[in-house]
Enzyme design. Structure first.
Site, PDB file in Angstrom:
ATOM      1  N   CYS A 141       1.741   6.626  12.387  1.00 51.32           N
ATOM      2  CA  CYS A 141       1.275   5.590  13.593  1.00 51.32           C
ATOM      3  C   CYS A 141       1.296   6.509  14.946  1.00 51.32           C
ATOM      4  O   CYS A 141       0.870   6.197  15.864  1.00 51.32           O
ATOM      5  CB  CYS A 141       2.541   4.702  13.655  1.00 51.32           C
ATOM      6  SG  CYS A 141       2.700   3.842  12.226  1.00 51.32           S
TER       7      CYS A 141
ATOM      8  N   HIS B  66       0.737  -1.310  -0.094  1.00 50.87           N
ATOM      9  CA  HIS B  66       0.155  -0.037   0.063  1.00 50.87           C
ATOM     10  C   HIS B  66       0.816   1.256   0.032  1.00 50.87           C
ATOM     11  O   HIS B  66       0.109   2.358  -0.272  1.00 50.87           O
ATOM     12  CB  HIS B  66      -0.931   0.073   1.125  1.00 50.87           C
ATOM     13  CG  HIS B  66      -0.310   0.413   2.446  1.00 50.87           C
ATOM     14  ND1 HIS B  66      -0.316   1.464   2.871  1.00 50.87           N
ATOM     15  CD2 HIS B  66       0.212  -0.465   3.633  1.00 50.87           C
ATOM     16  CE1 HIS B  66       0.246   1.563   4.097  1.00 50.87           C
ATOM     17  NE2 HIS B  66       0.457   0.181   4.589  1.00 50.87           N
TER      18      HIS B  66
HETATM   19  C1  PLP Z   1       4.496   1.800   6.593  1.00 57.09           C
HETATM   20  C2  PLP Z   1       5.625   1.485   6.975  1.00 57.09           C
HETATM   21  C3  PLP Z   1       5.790   0.152   7.771  1.00 57.09           C
HETATM   22  C4  PLP Z   1       4.585  -0.583   8.106  1.00 57.09           C
HETATM   23  O1  PLP Z   1       4.016  -1.150   7.074  1.00 57.09           O
HETATM   24  P1  PLP Z   1       2.501  -1.609   7.103  1.00 57.09           P
HETATM   25  O2  PLP Z   1       2.135  -2.480   5.916  1.00 57.09           O
HETATM   26  O3  PLP Z   1       1.670  -0.289   7.207  1.00 57.09           O
HETATM   27  O4  PLP Z   1       2.351  -2.361   8.127  1.00 57.09           O
HETATM   28  C5  PLP Z   1       6.886  -0.316   8.158  1.00 57.09           C
HETATM   29  N1  PLP Z   1       8.043   0.529   8.095  1.00 57.09           N
HETATM   30  C6  PLP Z   1       8.032   1.701   7.403  1.00 57.09           C
HETATM   31  C7  PLP Z   1       9.536   2.477   7.227  1.00 57.09           C
HETATM   32  C8  PLP Z   1       6.770   2.034   6.811  1.00 57.09           C
HETATM   33  O5  PLP Z   1       6.903   3.273   6.618  1.00 57.09           O
END
Ligand code: PLP
Length: 379
Positions: A325, A201
């Protein structure tokens, strides 16, 4: 109201071409890939075709690609899986203070099981000092985990150098490349990367789909028990539509990488220079050169970041104060504090992350809106 979306590091819209490719796998080709009749077996074939596409793009072997439910799961699966499988060799892991919580909290969890973690502090520009990393290696070090690019300030780490050090000392090297994929062409062999996390995503694929690349020579134990899917390393019926969407999104990202990077970098550079020119008492956080093309993280002195965000929202603008987050929480970003940004400035930061569909006109609207709101809030 027309939405102006400038939060592509939080998530991206699914590309229409990706959606079209996924559609048949929801209600027509719905067979369970583990079934023995053709409706199911055909989907097993489909999964392998898309696994191969992803492997080719990363320079990996097809049996080194695992599908997961998100970037966070890939980080957990890789770091915990390697730690517990190699604890007889050592208990030391090296990471950084500016990792995503999916890595940081996984490391904190491992501390409870006797692992010792070194959290490297980056330099003020948000880049890790590779000499310091090398000095922190001990006889007990089993894993180095350093993110490819940061989600808040966009800084790009010296992954090639870190990969060379890891190889020299025969230590496994994992990189959270969730932010880098789609912006940087990554060949895992060229970079000496043993394990890599990504999330669909973040590159115009579907939510709920992650990929873990794990080199076939890395020993790791599985974290999710149950069925024999993913060569017995990750139980759970495969998300066939999600896998198709992930492969398609990665293909598009690869083919259009230069064109997209040029476009978003132009908008980002225009935004930064206009903000610097029009508004006083602002500070750009993180190195301007070793940085993702679409990221701008700027502190506006005297402004409460959460207030700025809600005023922007009233104008239809989506942006972030730091990592998505921790948005909503009033805590200043751990990344900004780690690179030495004072608490009050860390709380006044605004992360703008540009994407494919943004236009120069949208960017001008963004700049004008920020100028107006900052003036109002400072009065
Ligand atoms: C968004 C993100 C994640 C987590 O990915 P998800 O698919 O939302 O769990 C992990 N590491 C970094 C650097 C991110 O930007």
């Amino acid at each position: 109201m027309d939405i102006k979306y400038f939060d592509h590091s939080a998530t991206t819209p699914v590309d229409k071409r990706v959606l079209n490719e996924m559609m048949p796998y929801f209600s027509e080709n719905y067979g369970n890939p583990s079934s023995l009749y053709s409706l199911g077996k055909a989907n097993k074939e489909i999964i392998n075709i898309y696994r191969m596409k992803i492997a080719n793009i990363l320079g990996a072997k097809v049996n080194e690609i695992y599908f997961t439910s998100c970037g966070s799961e890939s980080d957990n699966m890789i770091i915990k899986g390697i730690a517990f499988a190699n604890s007889h060799l050592g208990n030391h892991i090296i990471t950084t203070q500016i990792e995503h919580p999916a890595v940081l909290d996984t490391c904190k969890f491992l501390e409870k099981f006797g692992f010792r973690i070194t959290y490297l502090k980056p330099k003020e520009n948000g880049i890790i000092d590779v000499n310091e990393l090398e000095k922190s290696i001990t006889r007990n070090t089993i894993l180095i985990s350093v993110m490819f690019a940061n989600n808040e300030i966009g800084t790009i780490q010296p992954i090639k150098e870190i990969g060379e050090i890891a190889r020299k000392y025969k230590i496994y090297f994992h990189t959270d490349a969730v932010q880098a994929i789609g912006n940087i062409d990554i060949n895992v062999k060229e970079y000496n990367i043993d394990a890599l996390s990504m999330s669909a995503h973040k590159f115009y694929g579907p939510k709920g789909m992650g990929v873990a690349y794990i080199n076939e020579n890395v020993s790791f134990i599985r974290m999710q028990d149950g069925g024999h899917q993913e060569r017995n390393k990750r139980a759970g019926t495969e998300n066939v539509a999600g896998i198709v969407g992930t492969g398609k999104a990665l293909e598009i990202a690869k083919h259009e990488l230069i064109q997209n990077n040029n476009h978003i970098k132009k908008l980002r550079d225009f935004y930064v220079s206009e903000i610097m020119r029009k508004i006083k008492y602002v500070k750009l956080n993180g190195d301007m050169e070793k940085r993702l093309p679409g990221n701008a993280n700027i502190s506006f002195s005297g402004i409460e970041g959460s207030l700025l965000l809600s005023k922007l929202d009233e104008k239809g603008i989506c942006a972030s104060s730091g990592s998505a987050c921790s948005a909503g929480l009033l805590n200043p970003s751990h990344v900004l504090l780690s690179i030495g940004v004072p608490k009050n400035l860390a709380k006044s930061s605004l992360r703008i992350t540009f994407g494919r569909e943004n236009t120069l006109e949208d960017t001008k609207y963004l700049i004008d809106s920020i100028e107006e709101i900052v003036k109002e809030l400072r009065n």
